[in-house]
Design an enzyme around this catalytic site. Sequence first.
Site, PDB file in Angstrom:
ATOM      1  N   ARG A 255     -15.843 -35.060  18.815  1.00  0.00           N
ATOM      2  CA  ARG A 255     -15.379 -34.108  17.801  1.00  0.00           C
ATOM      3  C   ARG A 255     -14.479 -33.021  18.409  1.00  0.00           C
ATOM      4  O   ARG A 255     -14.530 -31.853  18.047  1.00  0.00           O
ATOM      5  CB  ARG A 255     -16.550 -33.473  17.062  1.00  0.00           C
ATOM      6  CG  ARG A 255     -17.353 -34.432  16.215  1.00  0.00           C
ATOM      7  CD  ARG A 255     -18.519 -33.725  15.555  1.00  0.00           C
ATOM      8  NE  ARG A 255     -19.497 -33.272  16.548  1.00  0.00           N
ATOM      9  CZ  ARG A 255     -20.449 -32.386  16.318  1.00  0.00           C
ATOM     10  NH1 ARG A 255     -20.550 -31.839  15.126  1.00  0.00           N
ATOM     11  NH2 ARG A 255     -21.289 -32.041  17.263  1.00  0.00           N
TER      12      ARG A 255
ATOM     13  N   LYS B 233     -12.425 -31.075  15.806  1.00  0.00           N
ATOM     14  CA  LYS B 233     -13.233 -30.085  15.072  1.00  0.00           C
ATOM     15  C   LYS B 233     -13.320 -28.783  15.854  1.00  0.00           C
ATOM     16  O   LYS B 233     -13.085 -27.695  15.313  1.00  0.00           O
ATOM     17  CB  LYS B 233     -14.633 -30.652  14.825  1.00  0.00           C
ATOM     18  CG  LYS B 233     -15.651 -29.629  14.306  1.00  0.00           C
ATOM     19  CD  LYS B 233     -17.053 -30.217  14.282  1.00  0.00           C
ATOM     20  CE  LYS B 233     -18.089 -29.172  13.900  1.00  0.00           C
ATOM     21  NZ  LYS B 233     -17.952 -28.709  12.514  1.00  0.00           N
TER      22      LYS B 233
ATOM     23  N   GLY C 280     -28.459 -23.980  -1.972  1.00  0.00           N
ATOM     24  CA  GLY C 280     -29.540 -24.408  -1.089  1.00  0.00           C
ATOM     25  C   GLY C 280     -29.462 -23.864   0.319  1.00  0.00           C
ATOM     26  O   GLY C 280     -30.371 -23.182   0.772  1.00  0.00           O
TER      27      GLY C 280
ATOM     28  N   GLU D 134     -32.792 -23.692   4.354  1.00  0.00           N
ATOM     29  CA  GLU D 134     -32.629 -24.959   5.069  1.00  0.00           C
ATOM     30  C   GLU D 134     -32.296 -24.789   6.548  1.00  0.00           C
ATOM     31  O   GLU D 134     -31.570 -25.592   7.135  1.00  0.00           O
ATOM     32  CB  GLU D 134     -31.575 -25.825   4.368  1.00  0.00           C
ATOM     33  CG  GLU D 134     -31.893 -26.082   2.905  1.00  0.00           C
ATOM     34  CD  GLU D 134     -30.845 -26.918   2.187  1.00  0.00           C
ATOM     35  OE1 GLU D 134     -30.002 -27.539   2.873  1.00  0.00           O
ATOM     36  OE2 GLU D 134     -30.867 -26.955   0.951  1.00  0.00           O
TER      37      GLU D 134
ATOM     38  N   HIS E 207     -15.948 -23.517   0.687  1.00  0.00           N
ATOM     39  CA  HIS E 207     -15.167 -24.170   1.734  1.00  0.00           C
ATOM     40  C   HIS E 207     -13.978 -23.327   2.159  1.00  0.00           C
ATOM     41  O   HIS E 207     -13.175 -23.750   2.988  1.00  0.00           O
ATOM     42  CB  HIS E 207     -14.689 -25.542   1.252  1.00  0.00           C
ATOM     43  CG  HIS E 207     -15.818 -26.485   0.992  1.00  0.00           C
ATOM     44  ND1 HIS E 207     -16.367 -26.655  -0.256  1.00  0.00           N
ATOM     45  CD2 HIS E 207     -16.533 -27.284   1.829  1.00  0.00           C
ATOM     46  CE1 HIS E 207     -17.358 -27.532  -0.180  1.00  0.00           C
ATOM     47  NE2 HIS E 207     -17.481 -27.918   1.068  1.00  0.00           N
TER      48      HIS E 207
END
Length: 765
Positions: free
Chosen positions: A16, A19, A441, A493, A703
């Site tokens: 990655r 990224k 979430g 989460e 986003h």
Amino acid sequence: MSIAHNLGFPRIGVKRELKRALEAYWKGEQDQAALEAVGRELRARHWKLQQEAGLDLIPVGDFTWYDHVLDTSVLLGVVPKRFGDVMGNVDFKTYFRMARGRAPGDKAGSADTYACEMTKWFDTNYHYIVPEFEAQQTFRVASDKLFSELAEARALGLRAKPVLVGPLTYLWLGKTKGAAFDRLTLLDRLLPVYAEILVRLKAEGVEWVQMDEPILALDLPQTWKNAFETAYNRLQASGLKLMLATYFGALGDNTGIACRLPVEGLHIDLVRAPDQLTAVLDQLPAYKILSLGVVDGRNIWRADLERALDTLESAKARLGARLWVAPSCSLLHTPVDLAHETKLDDEFKSWLAFATQKLDEVVVLTRGLNQGRAAVSKELAASRAAAESRKTSRRIHRPEVKQRVKALAANEDKRHAPYAQRRELQHKLLQLPLLPTTTIGSFPQTQAIRNARRDFKAGRISEAEYKERMKQEIALAVKKQEEIGLDVLVHGEAERNDMVEYFGELMQGYAFSENGWVQSYGSRCVKPPIIFGDVARPRPMTVEWSVYAQSLTRKPMKGMLSGPITMLQWSFVRDDQPRSQTALQIALALRDEVLDLEKAGIKVVQIDEPALREGLPLRKADWADYLRWAAHAFRVTAGAVRDDTQIHTHMCYAEFNDIIDSIASLDADVITIETSRSDMELLDAFVNFSYPNEIGPGVYDIHSPRVPARDEIVRLMEKAAKVVPAERLWINPDCGLKTRDWPEVETALGNMVSAARTLRERLQH
């Protein structure tokens, strides 16, 4: 001689690298030159890999900083006016403003604006940036990226095949802004720019150009079908050889069109649609090359080389040297290289092929065609052994799981009472205000969370210490939500690495790679689980965390689950049984979790299904069957709870208009959807369909690093209230907040709560 070629390669790097470089650039930790250096290194590495594998033609232009459709918009000068007047080439800052709403160095309230809409690339989990067209849209060559990358490839001695999104597919994937008009009317203005690009590529010595037209696998209006002949008659004047690439499905009623077009080659997908070969062979002109996609570009299972070679040999009997061999589609949907997997056992690895191995399969098949099976006997024997091993392995089949699916009663996917009755019970129990606020979430996955997870997996901290750290993060998330004033809370989460991977790790029938990353959008990469066998849940997966979070607050705490279709779609799925059966196995496992959450006192359970629309077949004739079993799987997951337990679901980045009745058939009490990037346009689906339950249209594009102002949220919700009665509206972000930072999250959610209070005052006076 048949030749081997590829339609596209993963961009992100096996570790990655792209990224990390992108995110460092966005944070201002490195400059544009450093980012571009990473891009050059990745391109060179991937081209060399394909060259050394033995490919005869290597794709160029498939690399992108964010998305290849966005690259096409920039190449063609399609930049919405809100990003400024761009006179010369489109620069990096404008590029990333279109993708993310903000570029490095932008300050809130100045250069930043809302990003272009993002939606799914056909039926994949890859997201593309939607082109925006005006009635007076102009086109021009506004980027040198394709040409500079071609120069890089040629300097390395490669036989390069530039890749372009075809003009009809590009227009089809876009949307109109302002007064409605037919996008197809822009074709006459668009084609001269495509022709200019092709002429320039010809001058650079290019022989073949790949023109991707996957919309030929869709149901197309007759006007669009007719436009293909017009378009490609005009483009053939460049003198280049064009390989028209179709994939993701059968050509069907578009077979004649695709075969007759004045192009030198046609690529078809024989993994998704093996039965189309005969019809294509019957209609293909005698001069035209046919490329057969016989290696799966969408999944990670090893190809059955003998079966693929049977198909290729049959085709070669009719085509001779006019046969090319390729993957079914671009390999961007698969991880880079299986060689970097060290924890999967040898038997399991023998069943798999990542992008690099798929190149080897393409080359082996081509060699078998050209030199005979004896030349590849070793590879064929290995393929045969892997197929037999997978077919007979005991680790795949669990009789008790199959029996439970078989014994499922017809009414076990139904709630006890209709929504209207459930609503009264739920509102009495939850005592929520008008326009209740919540989030989807997840909350920011901080470096502290990542460090704790890394240390736990590496054995540097105990399970008890890991759980304590996660509880600290949950307590922090609950405290911040209380301070912000949200009405229905989530635990954040912290313990979850990914919304699918987390659950898959706790279920039987799943396996996981170390470096099986694929691009979802931009710098967002996911590591899909591998569903290889029958699925079961051996023990509760989320109950402990949800119960702890609920103990910290008197407000309702949502239990958070990923739904069966999303668990299916966002995994690499076994191909030895119908997907509907696998979905039902997952649904029954999740059903147990829902009931355990309810027993533990959790009165709101969210079952996310962002992938429901994504799984819709490309042809409408196939929709009904998919929607039937997909909705059934969701209802099986949720159907056993009490009437006063409120079931939520979440969907994002998809068009809902054409499946709104199926969404209603899920019978979720509350649905939350993405709407901010489209300025609430997605709510148009609810104008002509009286959706009976509650809706939370997203008002905050998670986003993008933009923080929406209170008045912006008020405007969006007032627009929503014209479509859905206010008493059935919720206010929430578009999606989970794990990729954002706490300061922007707190500000954005504070603005959201303030907007809710403003709206309540207006509606109550």
